[in-house]
Design a protein around this motif. Structure first.
Motif, PDB file in Angstrom:
ATOM      1  N   HIS A 141      40.273  21.923  55.134  1.00 54.24           N
ATOM      2  CA  HIS A 141      40.378  21.687  53.508  1.00 54.24           C
ATOM      3  C   HIS A 141      41.567  21.913  53.327  1.00 54.24           C
ATOM      4  CE1 HIS A 141      36.572  22.967  53.389  1.00 54.24           C
ATOM      5  NE2 HIS A 141      36.878  23.795  53.966  1.00 54.24           N
ATOM      6  N   GLY A 142      42.534  22.094  53.157  1.00 49.85           N
ATOM      7  CA  GLY A 142      43.889  21.983  52.591  1.00 49.85           C
ATOM      8  C   GLY A 142      45.047  23.588  53.583  1.00 49.85           C
ATOM      9  N   ALA A 143      46.185  23.198  52.784  1.00 52.83           N
ATOM     10  CA  ALA A 143      47.471  24.452  52.161  1.00 52.83           C
ATOM     11  C   ALA A 143      46.965  25.384  52.229  1.00 52.83           C
ATOM     12  CB  ALA A 143      48.064  23.484  53.194  1.00 52.83           C
ATOM     13  N   ARG A 144      47.225  26.384  52.403  1.00 50.28           N
ATOM     14  CA  ARG A 144      47.439  27.769  51.260  1.00 50.28           C
ATOM     15  C   ARG A 144      48.684  28.944  51.717  1.00 50.28           C
ATOM     16  NH1 ARG A 144      41.896  30.416  50.792  1.00 50.28           N
ATOM     17  NH2 ARG A 144      41.704  29.009  49.175  1.00 50.28           N
ATOM     18  N   ARG A 145      49.349  28.689  50.523  1.00 56.66           N
ATOM     19  CA  ARG A 145      50.447  29.499  50.533  1.00 56.66           C
ATOM     20  C   ARG A 145      49.996  30.861  49.898  1.00 56.66           C
ATOM     21  NH1 ARG A 145      55.164  29.092  47.131  1.00 56.66           N
ATOM     22  NH2 ARG A 145      56.982  30.653  48.196  1.00 56.66           N
ATOM     23  N   VAL A 146      50.560  31.939  50.453  1.00 54.75           N
ATOM     24  CA  VAL A 146      50.240  33.596  49.723  1.00 54.75           C
ATOM     25  C   VAL A 146      51.485  34.105  49.609  1.00 54.75           C
ATOM     26  CG1 VAL A 146      48.912  35.675  50.340  1.00 54.75           C
ATOM     27  CG2 VAL A 146      47.871  32.928  50.839  1.00 54.75           C
ATOM     28  N   THR A 147      51.737  34.230  48.600  1.00 50.28           N
ATOM     29  CA  THR A 147      52.867  35.792  48.445  1.00 50.28           C
ATOM     30  C   THR A 147      52.565  36.533  47.855  1.00 50.28           C
ATOM     31  OG1 THR A 147      53.028  34.147  46.293  1.00 50.28           O
ATOM     32  CG2 THR A 147      54.312  33.334  47.685  1.00 50.28           C
ATOM     33  N   LEU A 148      53.336  37.146  47.235  1.00 47.05           N
ATOM     34  CA  LEU A 148      52.730  38.508  46.891  1.00 47.05           C
ATOM     35  C   LEU A 148      51.861  39.290  45.492  1.00 47.05           C
ATOM     36  CD1 LEU A 148      53.265  41.600  47.610  1.00 47.05           C
ATOM     37  CD2 LEU A 148      55.653  41.839  46.459  1.00 47.05           C
ATOM     38  N   LEU A 149      52.400  38.029  44.935  1.00 44.76           N
ATOM     39  CA  LEU A 149      51.291  37.977  43.676  1.00 44.76           C
ATOM     40  C   LEU A 149      50.953  35.958  43.599  1.00 44.76           C
ATOM     41  CD1 LEU A 149      54.316  39.458  41.493  1.00 44.76           C
ATOM     42  CD2 LEU A 149      52.712  40.036  42.185  1.00 44.76           C
ATOM     43  N   ARG A 150      50.961  35.350  44.302  1.00 44.00           N
ATOM     44  CA  ARG A 150      50.822  33.842  44.176  1.00 44.00           C
ATOM     45  C   ARG A 150      49.756  33.696  44.723  1.00 44.00           C
ATOM     46  NH1 ARG A 150      53.178  29.414  40.505  1.00 44.00           N
ATOM     47  NH2 ARG A 150      53.930  31.215  39.287  1.00 44.00           N
ATOM     48  N   THR A 151      48.825  32.976  44.743  1.00 41.20           N
ATOM     49  CA  THR A 151      48.936  32.096  45.972  1.00 41.20           C
ATOM     50  C   THR A 151      47.899  30.464  45.177  1.00 41.20           C
ATOM     51  OG1 THR A 151      47.220  33.915  46.600  1.00 41.20           O
ATOM     52  CG2 THR A 151      46.268  31.233  47.723  1.00 41.20           C
ATOM     53  N   THR A 152      48.802  29.299  46.833  1.00 47.07           N
ATOM     54  CA  THR A 152      48.683  27.705  45.807  1.00 47.07           C
ATOM     55  C   THR A 152      48.177  27.239  46.732  1.00 47.07           C
ATOM     56  OG1 THR A 152      50.905  28.482  44.743  1.00 47.07           O
ATOM     57  CG2 THR A 152      49.809  25.927  45.143  1.00 47.07           C
ATOM     58  N   THR A 153      46.709  26.682  46.972  1.00 50.80           N
ATOM     59  CA  THR A 153      46.275  26.027  47.663  1.00 50.80           C
ATOM     60  C   THR A 153      46.072  24.603  47.490  1.00 50.80           C
ATOM     61  OG1 THR A 153      44.527  28.205  47.799  1.00 50.80           O
ATOM     62  CG2 THR A 153      44.162  25.740  48.422  1.00 50.80           C
ATOM     63  N   THR A 154      46.635  23.524  48.260  1.00 56.71           N
ATOM     64  CA  THR A 154      46.513  22.481  48.588  1.00 56.71           C
ATOM     65  C   THR A 154      45.713  21.855  48.997  1.00 56.71           C
ATOM     66  OG1 THR A 154      49.050  22.418  47.628  1.00 56.71           O
ATOM     67  CG2 THR A 154      48.453  20.470  48.226  1.00 56.71           C
TER      68      THR A 154
END
Length: 181
Positions: A95-108
């Motif tokens: 489905h895509g790439a997901r960047r997970v940080t300590l406080l936020r998740t960004t999915t593209t």
């Protein structure tokens, strides 16, 4: 005496890096192992949480239940931060790439990505405000700013340049396979 049948090393040591036939590409997976800095930080946080839980137990036996409840809540927050720290990183799927940080998740979604490339630029050292010259894997999106997925100075790849190159190549292959370009 190595016992490869007892470890998951065989899947990572494959020379061709082709997904196994039973691997489900719909599940989110990390294309690399967590680095020693990330694991060490989580281990220290969990050690701190164990001491906090021990103090909560002592306080509860002493009769101050409200203080024990506060200590228990603090320990649960520390455990949650440790687990979130271990989960941080880049995850990929069909489905895509997901960047997970300590406080936020960004999915593209891969359809929204125009390119995934490695660039030389100033990067943050272990996520701290200090920047050093290094490499970063950027995901360029159709709308919005480029998203920095990985850097060679983060908690997963500090002093492991070979691991950064393999992870960057793996994410680029996922992009090529599923972007539809």
């Amino acid at each position: 005496m190595p016992l490869p049948f007892l470890t998951a090393e065989r899947a990572f040591d494959a020379a061709d890096d082709v997904a196994l036939p039973f691997d489900d590409h719909d599940n989110w997976r990390r294309p690399y192992r967590p680095g020693p800095w990330r694991v060490a930080a989580a281990a220290l946080l969990l050690l701190l949480a164990s001491f906090i839980l021990l103090s909560a137990m002592v306080i509860a036996f002493a009769g101050a239940l409200s203080a024990a409840t506060v200590c228990l809540g603090i320990a649960l927050v520390v455990i949650a931060v440790a687990l979130r720290n271990l989960r941080a990183g880049v995850w990929v799927s069909r489905h895509g790439a997901r960047r997970v940080t300590l406080l936020r998740t960004t999915t593209t979604a891969w359809e929204q990505a125009t390119a995934v490339r490695t660039v030389q630029q100033p990067v943050r050292w272990l996520g701290l405000p200090r920047t050093v010259q290094g490499q970063a894997l950027l995901l360029e999106r159709r709308q919005g700013e480029p998203l920095t997925l990985l850097t060679d100075h983060n908690a997963d790849f500090l002093s492991r340049p070979g691991a950064f190159e393999r992870a960057a190549d793996s994410v680029e292959v996922w992009n090529e396979e599923y972007s539809g370009a």
